[in-house]
Design an enzyme around this catalytic site. Structure first.
Site, PDB file in Angstrom:
ATOM      1  N   CYS A   2      41.299 167.695  69.238  1.00 24.88           N
ATOM      2  CA  CYS A   2      41.661 166.582  70.110  1.00 24.88           C
ATOM      3  C   CYS A   2      42.636 165.708  69.341  1.00 24.88           C
ATOM      4  CB  CYS A   2      40.431 165.777  70.507  1.00 24.88           C
ATOM      5  SG  CYS A   2      40.825 164.380  71.600  1.00 24.88           S
ATOM      6  N   GLU A 116      46.453 169.020  75.494  1.00 24.32           N
ATOM      7  CA  GLU A 116      46.645 170.097  74.531  1.00 24.32           C
ATOM      8  C   GLU A 116      47.932 170.824  74.888  1.00 24.32           C
ATOM      9  OE1 GLU A 116      46.594 171.172  71.434  1.00 24.32           O
ATOM     10  OE2 GLU A 116      44.455 170.688  71.590  1.00 24.32           O
TER      11      GLU A 116
END
Length: 279
Positions: A2, A116
């Site tokens: 993350c 992402e």
């Protein structure tokens, strides 16, 4: 992993959702659709109030603004924080930087979802083998299917800046990290909810990136936040991945790749990836 996420919910909404008993209005943060490391972020945690009446040691659930990037208490400089934005669920109980906060300083980090970046499969394999750093290409936004708040498991820590006097407002830093786990390999359940059959997009979270934030479902919040729970085995059992199918992923504009860009348009779903076919 993350490395960037979105957090746009109002503090009063988070207070109600997480059963928060204490939060300071002066810690209110602006909605942020491009949260990057070293920024201040909301965290839900439980600990006694600093100035509680009669020294009541009972933990109180609080909403706090912490800096993303954990600085260990023994660090000589806060510069290490930018490298410690994530902690692996598999080893968080034994790593020197995370072992102590894992035992007693756990938190939840509310998010709308996380970003992402996807690249071609050949380069992806090289990254997994540790042979090269994967370049960021097409960004995807991963978010709960039902539009709810994502509660990412996190840790927090205190660090004392010895160069400042005790009464200085920045004498103490409170920092945090996001715990990550292996990405979900189950195929996305529905066409148009994170995957498609055209070959243009990922078919599972694992095809986007091998890691993902560890999302805790509501039934685990109380046990995770309880500072009196210190048994490593019991705590590790809470780090099991959530049930499959709770998250969806979709392509978003590459504007999110620039941390200077910020706004709700960053999470707008694109009909197709800007970078073309990646799978």
């Amino acid at each position: 992993m993350c490395g960037r996420y979105a957090a746009s919910r109002k503090p009063e909404d988070l207070v109600g959702l997480f059963g928060v008993q204490k939060w300071e209005p002066e810690e209110t943060l602006a909605p942020d659709w491009n949260v990057a490391p070293t920024k201040d972020v909301y965290a839900v945690l439980e600990r006694p109030l600093k100035d509680s009446d009669a020294g009541d040691p009972s933990p109180v659930r609080q909403l706090r603004a912490l800096k993303w990037g954990l600085v260990p208490s023994w660090a000589k400089s806060p510069d290490t924080g930018v490298k410690m934005i994530n902690a692996r669920a598999e080893t968080v109980h034994e790593k020197p930087s995370y072992r102590r906060p894992f035992a007693s300083r756990r938190c939840l980090l509310p998010a709308d979802g996380y970003y992402e970046w996807v690249t071609a499969s050949g380069e992806r394999q090289l990254e997994e083998q540790g042979k090269r750093k994967r370049p960021r290409k097409q960004p995807y936004f991963v978010t709960p299917v039902d539009g709810s708040v994502m509660a990412m498991a996190g840790l927090y820590e205190f660090w004392r800046d010895r160069t400042l006097p005790d009464d200085h407002p920045r004498a103490w830093w409170v920092t945090c990290t996001v715990i990550t786990t292996e990405a979900e390999k189950e195929p996305f359940p529905l066409l148009g909810e994170g995957g498609d059959d055209s070959g243009a997009g990922p078919r599972s979270l694992a095809e986007i990136h091998p890691r993902m934030p560890l999302v805790l479902t509501e039934d685990r919040w109380a046990a995770w936040l309880d500072p009196s729970s210190t048994d490593p085995d019991e705590l590790r059992s809470l780090l099991a991945p959530p049930p499959a199918g709770l998250l969806r992923a979709y392509p978003v504009a590459t504007a999110v790749s620039d941390v200077r860009n910020n706004g709700p348009e960053l999470v707008t779903e694109l009909e197709a990836p800007e970078s073309g076919t990646l799978f």
